[in-house]
Write a protein that holds these residues in place. Structure first.
Motif, short mmCIF file in Angstrom:
data_model
loop_
_atom_site.label_atom_id
_atom_site.label_comp_id
_atom_site.label_asym_id
_atom_site.label_seq_id
_atom_site.Cartn_x
_atom_site.Cartn_y
_atom_site.Cartn_z
N SER A 1 1.05 -1.25 0.03
CA SER A 1 -0.15 -0.06 0.06
C SER A 1 0.80 1.20 0.11
N THR A 2 0.41 2.43 -0.35
CA THR A 2 0.94 3.49 -0.39
C THR A 2 0.00 4.73 0.18
N GLU A 3 0.46 5.89 0.20
CA GLU A 3 -0.61 6.80 0.77
C GLU A 3 -1.63 6.99 -0.25
N GLN A 4 -1.56 6.71 -1.30
CA GLN A 4 -2.73 6.85 -2.14
C GLN A 4 -3.67 5.61 -2.11
N THR A 5 -3.35 4.78 -1.08
CA THR A 5 -4.35 3.72 -0.97
C THR A 5 -5.48 3.68 0.01
N LEU A 6 -5.27 4.36 0.97
CA LEU A 6 -6.41 4.53 2.19
C LEU A 6 -7.56 5.88 1.77
N ILE A 7 -8.34 5.54 1.49
CA ILE A 7 -9.36 6.66 1.37
C ILE A 7 -9.76 7.29 2.50
N MET A 8 -10.43 6.24 3.49
CA MET A 8 -10.91 6.67 4.91
C MET A 8 -11.10 5.38 5.71
N GLU A 9 -10.91 5.43 7.24
CA GLU A 9 -11.07 4.56 7.80
C GLU A 9 -12.89 4.19 7.97
N THR A 10 -13.25 3.11 8.27
CA THR A 10 -14.98 2.78 8.35
C THR A 10 -15.05 1.93 9.63
N ASP A 11 -16.24 1.84 10.15
CA ASP A 11 -16.42 1.03 11.27
C ASP A 11 -16.28 -0.48 11.22
N GLY A 12 -16.22 -1.02 10.10
CA GLY A 12 -15.71 -2.18 9.86
C GLY A 12 -14.39 -2.30 9.19
N GLY A 13 -13.49 -1.61 9.18
CA GLY A 13 -12.24 -1.82 8.30
C GLY A 13 -11.96 -0.50 7.64
N TYR A 14 -11.57 -0.60 6.36
CA TYR A 14 -10.71 0.49 5.79
C TYR A 14 -11.55 0.52 4.26
N LEU A 15 -11.71 1.91 3.90
CA LEU A 15 -12.28 1.94 2.38
C LEU A 15 -10.92 2.36 1.80
N VAL A 16 -10.79 1.62 0.89
CA VAL A 16 -9.35 1.52 -0.03
C VAL A 16 -9.51 1.87 -1.64
N ASP A 17 -8.58 2.15 -2.33
CA ASP A 17 -8.40 2.11 -3.72
C ASP A 17 -8.46 0.90 -4.13
N ALA A 18 -9.43 0.28 -4.87
CA ALA A 18 -9.48 -1.05 -4.98
C ALA A 18 -8.49 -1.77 -5.89
N ILE A 19 -7.74 -1.08 -6.46
CA ILE A 19 -6.65 -1.40 -7.58
C ILE A 19 -5.71 -2.24 -6.56
N TYR A 20 -5.44 -1.90 -5.35
CA TYR A 20 -4.60 -2.51 -4.13
C TYR A 20 -5.05 -3.87 -3.64
N THR A 21 -6.28 -4.34 -4.17
CA THR A 21 -6.72 -5.51 -3.57
C THR A 21 -6.59 -6.54 -4.85
N GLU A 22 -6.36 -7.78 -4.59
CA GLU A 22 -6.07 -8.75 -5.47
C GLU A 22 -7.51 -9.17 -6.03
N SER A 23 -8.46 -9.17 -5.08
CA SER A 23 -9.80 -9.35 -5.75
C SER A 23 -10.35 -8.86 -6.73
N PHE A 24 -10.10 -7.43 -6.81
CA PHE A 24 -10.22 -6.57 -7.74
C PHE A 24 -9.58 -6.82 -9.31
N ARG A 25 -8.28 -7.09 -8.84
CA ARG A 25 -7.51 -7.39 -10.28
C ARG A 25 -7.60 -8.50 -10.67
N LYS A 26 -8.15 -9.64 -9.81
CA LYS A 26 -8.41 -10.84 -10.60
C LYS A 26 -9.64 -10.86 -11.20
N ALA A 27 -10.77 -10.20 -10.72
CA ALA A 27 -11.96 -10.09 -11.16
C ALA A 27 -11.78 -9.13 -12.85
N LEU A 28 -10.95 -8.20 -12.59
CA LEU A 28 -10.75 -7.44 -13.87
C LEU A 28 -10.29 -8.31 -15.18
N TYR A 29 -9.15 -9.02 -14.71
CA TYR A 29 -8.61 -10.07 -15.72
C TYR A 29 -9.64 -10.95 -16.28
#
Length: 492
Positions: A70-98
């Motif tokens: 992750s980089t400073e461009q990954t985290l958008i904001m913290e939420t009650d249940g975790g973190y809202l992030v730029d999805a490109i840094y998640t493998e599930s998004f990249r796998k689905a895209l491919y």
């Protein structure tokens, strides 16, 4: 996921791909949300005190813990249940895209849907479950994802309200020609909306491992030449001519690939219409007016050799107007096609003693519609020729080895090198195009159009140098004066 305008703006300002940092913002909000598996594609709208509203693509996902990379461009904001992030840094998004590009399976409905297109460059045996994915750490206006260390996906961040010219160009060349000197088209993701223009969200191509682009490599070749200049020796190795000739041939082959009389309307050749002549007339007239005014404002700050070139340019105003009007008023039987549009040494990669052409997005300052206008391929040729002039001039005028050499002598030396490269490049180009060719009526028309596009390019360059690099003003001015002299010969 609700997010305030301030929270969204704070995140955008951390992102390298956000182009509006220096402008006065008046509005920032999520305009559209497109579901994509465990992620959502946000279409973020940004308004400014001056200028048009912009749209940016931001894929988001909520995760229980931060991604490993992750980089400073990954985290958008913290939420009650975790973190809202730029999805490109998640493998599930990249796998689905491919997977969706591989299967060409769309998402959504007729009013608004995500469409996926697979290209020839994507191998059948690279099935999704075996693909390893990662984010490429690049400082760019877009984001880059890598699949299987073979495919490069460019996720467009700033969106245009119509299809991206780069995707159209790369797909057309890959799918309709045998020209292989580009990163092959592997697929794309498009947002399709009922009754509105399609918007390109991303493109996948074959990865290319290149050591240097051709601007850097040409600079390397110029070292031997540079070191000889103070000793009044003119030295060029033979392999320099061979490389320049090869690039000329590859350029010609690229244009042959783009010349397709049986192609769909958006790629079929067109004549020099009245509308196109008027476009050229208006463009050059506007460029000349703004550059003349800038040059007058900056004239007293120029050194004497540059002042002499500037004076020659300003004196020739009437001659240039006559040349332009005469060319654009006569019958022109050459043809126009889609071209690269921003063709220079930096857009060519050196790979295995050959060249790969990249970045077909077109002229950065032009609108998307203007980038899709068909031109004579000589516009690309003129762009590369001007790039060679810049390569030698920037090297010779900005090196310690030549700092004590008189400016006028350096102008002559660079001129000799440039003219040799220009002739070599053009010979290679015409060899590859083949003669005669329907794109060009005859040699006279080629000569006149080349002069026009060289003039247009050099005048365009002059505005940038006057505003940002005053020490380099002499480079485009010399290019303009060269064209003026050729026009004088034609009229003489």
């Amino acid at each position: 996921m609700p997010i305030s305008s301030d929270q969204l703006l704070d995140f955008l300002k951390k992102c390298r791909w956000f182009a509006g940092k220096a402008r006065q913002l008046t509005y920032c909000a999520v305009g559209q949300q497109l579901s994509f598996h465990t992620a959502t594609l946000w279409i973020v709208e940004v308004g400014y005190a001056e200028g048009d509203t912009e749209q940016y693509q931001l894929p988001v996902a909520t995760v229980p813990e931060m991604p490993g990379f992750s980089t400073e461009q990954t985290l958008i904001m913290e939420t009650d249940g975790g973190y809202l992030v730029d999805a490109i840094y998640t493998e599930s998004f990249r796998k689905a895209l491919y997977t969706h590009i591989y299967t060409e399976e769309g998402i959504g409905h007729d009013e608004s849907r995500l469409a996926f297109n697979r290209g020839k460059g994507l191998a059948a045996d690279d099935v999704p479950e075996h693909i390893v994915t990662r984010v490429l750490p690049v400082d760019s206006s877009n984001s880059a994802l890598v699949f299987g260390e073979k495919y490069f996906f460019k996720l467009y961040r700033k969106l245009f309200r119509e299809t991206n010219p780069e995707v159209e160009m790369v797909e057309f060349i890959t799918e309709n020609s045998s020209f292989t000197q580009i990163p092959a088209f592997c697929g794309s993701m498009t947002w399709k909306r009922l009754g509105q223009s399609d918007i390109t969200l991303g493109m996948m191509q074959r990865m290319v491992e290149a050591d240097k682009d051709n601007w850097v490599r040409t600079g390397d070749y110029l070292n031997d030449f540079l070191y000889a200049v103070p000793n009044r020796v003119f030295s060029i190795q033979e392999d320099v001519f061979e490389r320049v000739s090869l690039l000329g041939r590859r350029t010609g082959e690229m244009h042959r690939a783009l010349y397709s009389p049986r192609a769909q309307t958006s790629f079929s050749p067109e004549p020099f219409t009245d509308d196109y002549r008027e476009f050229l007339r208006h463009r050059l007239g506007h460029l000349l007016e703004t550059r003349y005014n800038l040059l007058i404002d900056k004239y007293l700050t120029l050194d004497e050799p540059t002042k002499a070139l500037a004076w020659k340019f300003m004196e020739a105003k009437e001659l240039i107007d006559e040349f332009s009007e005469e060319l654009l008023s006569q019958d022109l039987d050459s043809l126009r096609i889609r071209i690269h549009g921003d063709y220079h040494l930096g857009q060519v990669l050196n790979v295995h003693n050959d060249f790969i052409v990249i970045d077909f997005e077109g002229e950065p300052e032009a609108s998307i519609s203007d980038r899709k206008i068909k031109h004579s391929p000589l516009k690309d040729v003129a762009g590369m020729v001007r790039s060679y002039h810049y390569a030698v001039s920037s090297k010779v005028f900005n090196s310690v080895e030549t700092e004590h050499v008189e400016t006028n002598r350096l102008l002559k030396v660079t001129d000799r090198w440039y003219k040799l490269m220009k002739e070599t490049y053009l010979d290679g180009y015409m060899e590859a195009i083949g003669w005669p060719h329907p794109l060009f009526k005859d040699q006279n028309e080629i000569n006149s159009l080349m002069l026009y596009y060289l003039l247009e390019k050099a005048v365009y360059e002059l505005g940038y140098e006057l505003s940002y690099r005053p020490d380099w003003v002499k480079i485009p001015l010399k290019g303009i004066v060269d064209v003026i002299r050729e026009i004088e010969k034609m009229h003489g």
